[in-house]
Motif scaffolding. Sequence first.
Motif, short mmCIF file in Angstrom:
data_model
loop_
_atom_site.label_atom_id
_atom_site.label_comp_id
_atom_site.label_asym_id
_atom_site.label_seq_id
_atom_site.Cartn_x
_atom_site.Cartn_y
_atom_site.Cartn_z
N LEU A 120 0.76 -0.96 0.07
CA LEU A 120 0.00 0.26 0.28
C LEU A 120 1.26 0.90 -0.17
O LEU A 120 0.98 2.66 -0.87
CB LEU A 120 -0.78 -0.17 1.13
CG LEU A 120 -1.61 -1.08 1.18
CD1 LEU A 120 -2.78 -0.73 2.09
CD2 LEU A 120 -2.68 -0.81 -0.05
N ASP A 121 2.07 1.07 0.33
CA ASP A 121 2.92 2.22 0.88
C ASP A 121 3.58 2.49 -0.44
O ASP A 121 4.16 4.01 -1.06
CB ASP A 121 4.14 2.22 1.59
CG ASP A 121 3.19 3.16 3.69
OD1 ASP A 121 2.71 2.59 3.41
OD2 ASP A 121 4.79 1.33 3.54
N ALA A 122 3.92 1.28 -1.09
CA ALA A 122 4.26 1.07 -2.81
C ALA A 122 2.36 1.88 -4.18
O ALA A 122 3.29 1.99 -4.70
CB ALA A 122 5.09 0.07 -3.26
N ASP A 123 1.99 2.03 -3.20
CA ASP A 123 0.34 2.48 -4.16
C ASP A 123 -0.86 1.73 -4.71
O ASP A 123 -0.79 1.66 -5.93
CB ASP A 123 0.90 3.82 -5.24
CG ASP A 123 1.71 4.95 -4.86
OD1 ASP A 123 0.88 5.25 -3.94
OD2 ASP A 123 2.57 5.74 -5.48
N VAL A 124 0.34 0.30 -4.31
CA VAL A 124 -0.53 -0.68 -5.33
C VAL A 124 -1.52 -1.02 -4.70
O VAL A 124 -1.73 -0.67 -3.34
CB VAL A 124 -0.04 -2.14 -4.85
CG1 VAL A 124 -0.65 -3.56 -5.22
CG2 VAL A 124 1.43 -2.65 -4.44
N ASN A 125 -2.73 -1.40 -6.02
CA ASN A 125 -4.22 -0.95 -5.47
C ASN A 125 -4.67 -1.83 -4.22
O ASN A 125 -4.13 -3.00 -3.76
CB ASN A 125 -4.99 -1.82 -6.60
CG ASN A 125 -6.41 -0.88 -6.81
OD1 ASN A 125 -7.21 -1.99 -6.30
ND2 ASN A 125 -6.75 0.24 -6.81
N PHE A 126 -5.13 -1.20 -3.30
CA PHE A 126 -6.04 -1.40 -2.15
C PHE A 126 -6.25 -3.34 -2.20
O PHE A 126 -6.66 -4.14 -1.64
CB PHE A 126 -7.83 -0.82 -1.75
CG PHE A 126 -7.92 -1.96 -0.22
CD1 PHE A 126 -7.37 -0.94 0.88
CD2 PHE A 126 -8.77 -2.30 -0.51
CE1 PHE A 126 -7.67 -1.42 1.89
CE2 PHE A 126 -9.30 -2.98 0.79
CZ PHE A 126 -9.15 -1.95 1.84
N LYS A 127 -7.33 -3.28 -3.25
CA LYS A 127 -7.59 -5.24 -3.59
C LYS A 127 -7.34 -5.59 -3.65
O LYS A 127 -6.86 -6.79 -3.84
CB LYS A 127 -8.99 -4.85 -4.31
CG LYS A 127 -10.90 -4.21 -4.16
CD LYS A 127 -11.87 -4.40 -5.17
CE LYS A 127 -13.38 -4.00 -4.32
NZ LYS A 127 -12.84 -2.15 -4.80
N ILE A 128 -5.92 -5.23 -5.08
CA ILE A 128 -4.69 -6.14 -5.41
C ILE A 128 -3.47 -6.61 -4.63
O ILE A 128 -3.85 -7.14 -4.04
CB ILE A 128 -4.34 -5.02 -6.66
CG1 ILE A 128 -4.77 -5.67 -8.06
CG2 ILE A 128 -2.82 -5.98 -6.79
CD1 ILE A 128 -4.90 -4.39 -8.76
N ALA A 129 -3.73 -5.70 -3.39
CA ALA A 129 -2.89 -5.80 -2.21
C ALA A 129 -3.25 -6.46 -1.60
O ALA A 129 -2.78 -7.89 -0.72
CB ALA A 129 -2.33 -4.50 -1.31
N LYS A 130 -4.48 -7.01 -1.29
CA LYS A 130 -5.28 -7.60 -0.40
C LYS A 130 -5.49 -9.39 -0.87
O LYS A 130 -4.61 -10.36 -0.05
CB LYS A 130 -6.70 -7.15 -0.80
CG LYS A 130 -7.25 -8.24 0.53
CD LYS A 130 -8.67 -7.57 0.60
CE LYS A 130 -9.87 -7.55 2.45
NZ LYS A 130 -10.93 -6.84 2.01
#
Lengths: 296, 282
Positions: A39-49
């Motif tokens: 998330l700190d790297a700006d990966v999308n919320f859903k994709i990080a999940k």
Amino acid sequence: MFENLNERLERSFQLLKGHGKITEINVAETLKDVRRALLDADVNFKIAKSFTATVKEKALGQNVLTSLKPNQLMVKIVHDELAELMGGENVDIDIKGNPAVILIAGLQGSGKTTFSGKLAHLLKTKRSKNPLLVAGDVYRPAAIDQLHVLGEQIGVPVYSDKDNKNPVKIAEAAIKEAKAKGYDLVIVDTAGRLAVDEEMMKEIEAVKKAIKPSEILFVVDSMTGQDAVNTAKEFNDRLDFDGVVLTKLDGDTRGGAALSIRSVVDKPIKFVGTGEKMEALDVFHPSRMADRILGM
Amino acid sequence: AGKSKVDEDILDELEEILISSDVGVDTTVRIIERIEKRVEEDKFLGTAELNRILKEEISALLQENNKGEYDTWELPKSDYPYVIMVVGVNGVGKTTTIGKLAHQFKQSGRKVMLGAADTFRAAAVQQLHIWADRVQVPIVDQGMGADPASVAFETLTKAKQEGIDVVIIDTAGRLHNKINLMNELSKIKRVMDRVIPDAPHEILLVLDGSTGQNAFEQAKQFTLATEVNALAITKLDGTAKGGVVIGVSDQFKIPVKYIGIGEAMTDLQVFNRDEFVDSLFN
Ligand SMILES: Nc1nc2c(ncn2[C@@H]2O[C@H](COP(=O)(O)OP(=O)(O)OP(=O)(O)O)[C@@H](O)[C@H]2O)c(=O)[nH]1
Ligand SMILES: Nc1nc2c(ncn2[C@@H]2O[C@H](COP(=O)(O)OP(=O)(O)OP(=O)(O)O)[C@@H](O)[C@H]2O)c(=O)[nH]1
Ligand SMILES: [K+]
Ligand SMILES: [Mg+2]
Ligand SMILES: [Mg+2]
């Protein structure tokens, strides 16, 4: 500014000394750290999940080898998974046609015009092409001049028509000119547009339909945040583009948008922009990008 | 009877909304903690109140504009021209924002002058000229490749002579990790107060509304190089929410002054905290 994953995991694993295996219990805290890093790297919320869920599966039950500390093993699992998701086979751009036609698209200010120049320069110097650049942005103040300046710098001619306000007609006329004058490659720069701008999205669909490009490249700023998925998906739905160009990687952004876009449209990232100069273009390296996202 | 705890599901949903708007993990956690604390104290009753508390807490993080948010295009009265220097990374919308600002100031009866100190980016001077023509304000340029500090110096000198009210200086986009380019910016700034005391009075950092967490580093480095004291956030006419500006405004204590909502001359608004916070939840 953000801690890298290794540092983060080192901290959380210190609390878990003595574990020889990655288990349900000790993996929970670690996955939180992984998610946080993404998330700190700006990966999308859903994709990080969904990414952390995949990593969890891969990590569970893995024996911690004596040579690797558990945090290192976890970083390796995350890194390899990231690289695999963003990588795959290297897909070259299609420049076979005569002329080969490449259409450039993307949001405002993402770096399309600069990239158009860089690509022309690359294909001219490295692949012996004879390119024609096309000024298809009739809106932005001095967009045509900008492309002419770049064309001059790299010794590539630019087709433009200041009296014509129709990008479809301009692109068609340019291809006609390329055929007449023997240019074997046409790169069409277009105006920046928002995916929610229906009129502008219709316009670029019409350009595509008229000139049937062999290659459509979607240019995206590597500093983009959570919205990267929406934009990439919209442009892909409209244009079914062939590849992605990530610009401004000479900055210090982690560039998680690369993972988000790749996950959402499943199109290869073909080039990265690494500066304002015409030479500052590189091919995409998934493993380096994985390091970068993790702050390594 | 009121409860003293906020529902886990509501908090999860809130987290998703905030992170998906680029608010970032740190700021999101802070917002959620503040809400939990308020709820404990106030004994939360219903969703409507929770929403109100939520918006209050987010608004509180956004720095108040010291000139107040209602006095739209007001500028401080002074014998000297008010000087605005516009900075930011590549492609965020600096030049366009300058064109729009010039339009607004001119509409409110001010004499405006532009300075073309981006002498680097291909056709940057031409681009600003087109804006100057559109808005019908004078522009000073020394062509492409000129020393930007010298352009700024000449612009301020002319503005003083000609009784201009507002001067806006364009600068080349630069990534904040390029030390030489950041030093150049400090130099452009320094040169100005040799002509007009305390100029530039406003250093406006333009952030692209679609930018993610890198905006923190941008704010940090531009502030170090030039003492940024105002933010503009552009391209909010798209689907990006620009939530990162909440944490940026809070951490660096800089107010957001303007938002860009399109490419036309009139597509600039004075920042409104309530509307901005509302837009996160739409
Ligand atoms: N540092 C850096 N700057 C870049 C890179 N690519 C483009 N730029 C800069 O980003 C800014 C925007 O680039 P443009 O090529 O004008 O972007 P565009 O997408 O054509 O913009 P519009 O036509 O307005 O939509 C310019 O200042 C470029 O010099 C890159 O890889 N690195
Ligand atoms: N949709 C939209 N586009 C904008 C907005 N502001 C600027 N743009 C567009 O973004 C692109 C880049 O704007 P510029 O003003 O050239 O940006 P810049 O920061 O001066 O760029 P460089 O000088 O190259 O660093 C242009 O296509 C503008 O029309 C906005 O608020 N909304
Ligand atoms: K951008
Ligand atoms: Mg362009
Ligand atoms: Mg500019």
